[in-house]
Design an enzyme around this catalytic site. Structure first.
Site, short mmCIF file in Angstrom:
data_model
loop_
_atom_site.label_atom_id
_atom_site.label_comp_id
_atom_site.label_asym_id
_atom_site.label_seq_id
_atom_site.Cartn_x
_atom_site.Cartn_y
_atom_site.Cartn_z
N GLU A 1 -4.55 8.31 9.25
CA GLU A 1 -3.16 8.13 9.70
C GLU A 1 -2.89 8.91 10.98
O GLU A 1 -1.97 8.59 11.73
CB GLU A 1 -2.18 8.53 8.58
CG GLU A 1 -2.38 7.70 7.32
CD GLU A 1 -1.14 6.95 6.83
OE1 GLU A 1 -0.03 7.30 7.24
OE2 GLU A 1 -1.30 6.01 6.02
N ASP B 1 0.86 -1.18 0.00
CA ASP B 1 0.00 0.00 0.00
C ASP B 1 0.90 1.23 0.00
O ASP B 1 2.10 1.14 0.28
CB ASP B 1 -0.89 0.00 1.25
CG ASP B 1 -1.81 1.23 1.31
OD1 ASP B 1 -2.40 1.58 0.27
OD2 ASP B 1 -1.90 1.86 2.38
N SER B 2 0.29 2.38 -0.27
CA SER B 2 1.04 3.62 -0.21
C SER B 2 1.46 3.93 1.23
O SER B 2 2.33 4.77 1.46
CB SER B 2 0.17 4.77 -0.73
OG SER B 2 -0.98 4.88 0.08
N CYS C 1 -4.12 -1.25 -2.24
CA CYS C 1 -4.26 0.20 -2.32
C CYS C 1 -5.15 0.46 -3.53
O CYS C 1 -4.83 0.02 -4.64
CB CYS C 1 -2.88 0.82 -2.54
SG CYS C 1 -2.90 2.58 -2.87
N HIS D 1 -7.70 3.02 3.55
CA HIS D 1 -7.65 3.74 4.84
C HIS D 1 -9.05 3.93 5.45
O HIS D 1 -9.19 4.09 6.65
CB HIS D 1 -7.06 5.14 4.66
CG HIS D 1 -5.57 5.15 4.54
ND1 HIS D 1 -4.91 4.69 3.43
CD2 HIS D 1 -4.61 5.57 5.40
CE1 HIS D 1 -3.61 4.85 3.60
NE2 HIS D 1 -3.41 5.38 4.79
N CYS E 1 -11.02 3.13 -0.60
CA CYS E 1 -9.66 3.45 -0.18
C CYS E 1 -9.39 2.60 1.05
O CYS E 1 -10.25 2.52 1.95
CB CYS E 1 -9.55 4.94 0.16
SG CYS E 1 -7.97 5.38 0.92
#
Ligand code: DGL
Length: 271
Positions: A155, A12-13, A75, A189, A187
């Site tokens: 994050e 993932d990023s 991702c 996240h 996404c």
């Protein structure tokens, strides 16, 4: 090491892909995994297609050097922009995260109005629109919204923060007005902000978190290619990052809901 005992590569990023890794480990406890989180170059969502492809290929080459038997692009942004390029490079099965989410949304909607939220790159690529239309035909109504701030909020650990709720209310306004009954968290996240997004979207809206679907897809592909690890012993999990080890361990453990002991930092630009 034969093919079946080789690890599954996941990237993932940043840390969002850990939500997918967690499901893979839960569903297939015997599998070994190698995770790379590109925390040094995140976010991908605001970057050009060329840059995202370059980054994804570097990571794929790095994971290839770890002798993985399969690659999971955990991702949405990298799946949207770089899936084809990564497939062209790799001689092993590659799984992306868009198709399982699109399929789940089509199966779940009753009023045939689906909302999709994701990074700017994912939304601009129209990858979900195309995948949903592929499964549902042209009459499905799809309303998309880029939510770039959500990645930072996830994050930052602000998963239940009032600020997150206010931002969600602004982002989701048009989707609510359009009366979508299904909302794809496009996404990796966003599942961390699920509670707030659900409150903001309202109880009539079903959220699609594709992480579990992706793990089922991984299992299917392993079975098809006869690559499943048949061992009774629990797999081991290795983590790499392109930036701070401490940051990865601290926040990654929260994302995974388990302690991440060992993380190694690598120079991904070398690959
Ligand atoms: N986790 C990435 C995704 O699923 C987004 C984060 C980023 O912008 O890098 O799209």
């Amino acid at each position: 090491m034969n093919d079946t005992s080789a690890p599954i590569g996941v990237f993932d990023s940043g840390l969002g892909g850990l939500t997918v890794l967690k499901e893979i480990i839960t569903l297939m406890p015997a599998e070994h995994t190698v995770y790379f989180g590109d925390t040094g170059r995140t976010p991908y969502g605001s970057k050009s297609p060329e840059t995202i492809i370059k980054y994804a290929l570097q990571i794929a080459r790095f994971l290839q050097s770890q002798h993985i038997k399969m690659l999971v692009i955990a991702c949405n942004t990298a799946s949207a922009r770089a899936y084809k390029a990564v497939c062209d490079l790799m001689k092993i099965p590659v799984v992306e995260v868009i198709t399982p989410g699109a399929q789940a949304a089509v199966q779940g909607t009753i009023n045939r109005k689906i909302g999709v939220i994701g990074t700017r790159a994912t939304i601009e690529s129209d990858v979900y629109v195309n995948a949903i239309r592929h499964f549902a035909g042209p009459d499905m109504q799809i309303i998309q919204q880029a939510c770039p701030l959500f990645v930072s909020l996830a994050e930052e650990g602000w998963w239940h923060h009032a600020v997150t709720r206010s931002i969600a209310d602004v982002y989701l306004q048009a989707l609510k007005q359009a009366q979508v009954d299904t909302l794809v968290l496009g996404c990796t996240h966003y599942p961390l902000l699920k509670d707030v997004i659900a409150q903001s979207a309202g109880s009539d809206v079903t959220l699609v978190d594709a992480a579990h679907r992706v793990s089922e897809r991984v299992l299917d592909v392993l079975k098809t290619h006869r690559l499943m690890n048949q061992s009774d012993v629990q797999g081991h999990h290795v983590f790499y990052t392109s930036d701070s080890i401490e940051y990865f361990q601290k926040l990654g453990s929260l994302f995974m809901d388990r302690t991440i002991d060992t993380v190694e930092r690598i120079d991904i630009e070398q690959y």
